[in-house]
Design a protein around this motif. Structure first.
Motif, mmCIF file in Angstrom:
data_model
loop_
_atom_site.group_PDB
_atom_site.id
_atom_site.type_symbol
_atom_site.label_atom_id
_atom_site.label_comp_id
_atom_site.label_asym_id
_atom_site.label_seq_id
_atom_site.Cartn_x
_atom_site.Cartn_y
_atom_site.Cartn_z
ATOM 1 N N LYS A 8 0.897 -1.123 -0.346
ATOM 2 C CA LYS A 8 0.312 0.248 0.129
ATOM 3 C C LYS A 8 0.533 1.491 0.000
ATOM 4 O O LYS A 8 0.776 2.365 -0.782
ATOM 5 N N GLN B 268 4.202 1.832 -0.971
ATOM 6 C CA GLN B 268 4.547 2.071 -2.263
ATOM 7 C C GLN B 268 3.945 2.094 -3.188
ATOM 8 O O GLN B 268 3.680 3.083 -4.274
ATOM 9 N N MET B 269 1.931 1.570 -3.614
ATOM 10 C CA MET B 269 1.157 2.021 -4.876
ATOM 11 C C MET B 269 0.552 3.857 -4.626
ATOM 12 O O MET B 269 0.836 4.666 -4.821
ATOM 13 N N SER B 270 0.836 4.414 -2.969
ATOM 14 C CA SER B 270 0.230 5.243 -2.699
ATOM 15 C C SER B 270 1.635 6.659 -3.195
ATOM 16 O O SER B 270 1.802 7.482 -3.209
ATOM 17 N N MET B 271 2.795 5.737 -3.289
ATOM 18 C CA MET B 271 4.123 6.977 -3.866
ATOM 19 C C MET B 271 4.069 6.996 -5.131
ATOM 20 O O MET B 271 4.784 7.561 -5.446
ATOM 21 N N GLY B 272 3.959 6.351 -5.790
ATOM 22 C CA GLY B 272 3.556 6.016 -7.089
ATOM 23 C C GLY B 272 2.669 7.083 -7.332
ATOM 24 O O GLY B 272 2.946 7.406 -9.207
ATOM 25 N N VAL B 273 1.933 7.692 -7.245
ATOM 26 C CA VAL B 273 0.938 9.061 -7.538
ATOM 27 C C VAL B 273 1.646 9.848 -7.787
ATOM 28 O O VAL B 273 1.870 10.718 -6.526
ATOM 29 N N THR B 274 2.249 10.857 -8.871
ATOM 30 C CA THR B 274 2.416 12.033 -8.839
ATOM 31 C C THR B 274 1.192 13.242 -9.110
ATOM 32 O O THR B 274 0.749 12.623 -9.712
ATOM 33 N N GLU C 293 -5.925 7.303 -12.007
ATOM 34 C CA GLU C 293 -4.856 7.578 -11.693
ATOM 35 C C GLU C 293 -4.957 8.470 -10.550
ATOM 36 O O GLU C 293 -3.972 8.324 -9.489
ATOM 37 N N GLN C 294 -5.333 10.015 -10.596
ATOM 38 C CA GLN C 294 -5.378 11.157 -9.908
ATOM 39 C C GLN C 294 -6.082 10.551 -8.624
ATOM 40 O O GLN C 294 -6.340 11.872 -8.053
#
Length: 95
Positions: free
Chosen positions: A21, A23-29, A58-59
């Motif tokens: 979770k 890593q998934m949340s850190m992947g969004v810019t 994505e956003q």
């Protein structure tokens, strides 16, 4: 303190879920310009394109930040934006 294999396995599963979770949340810019493919769907009655839906999903973690931004608030929090999110299968988060 002696731990059973079941306890060790449970701790490992929890760690894997938490790390995944994170890593998934850190992947969004967060970048509101990424939602530009949705502009026509939000400002008119045009159905959202597949690209719009993809970008919206994505956003999604960023939407509450966009709602709090005075420059984006009216557009992102509009009934049409919520309708587009619903059509795309990405319900608007409760902010």
């Amino acid at each position: 303190m002696k731990m059973s294999y079941a306890n060790v396995a449970a701790v490992c599963v929890v760690l894997v879920l938490l790390l995944g979770k994170a890593q998934m949340s850190m992947g969004v810019t967060c970048n509101a310009l990424q939602l530009s493919p949705c502009a026509s769907a939000i400002t008119s009655s045009t159905p959202p394109s597949p690209l719009c839906c993809s970008k919206l999903k994505e956003q999604r973690p960023c939407l509450c930040n966009y709602v709090r931004d005075p420059n984006l608030q009216k557009l992102v929090n509009s009934p049409n934006a919520r309708k587009v999110a619903s059509i795309c299968g990405s319900p608007f988060p409760n902010c």
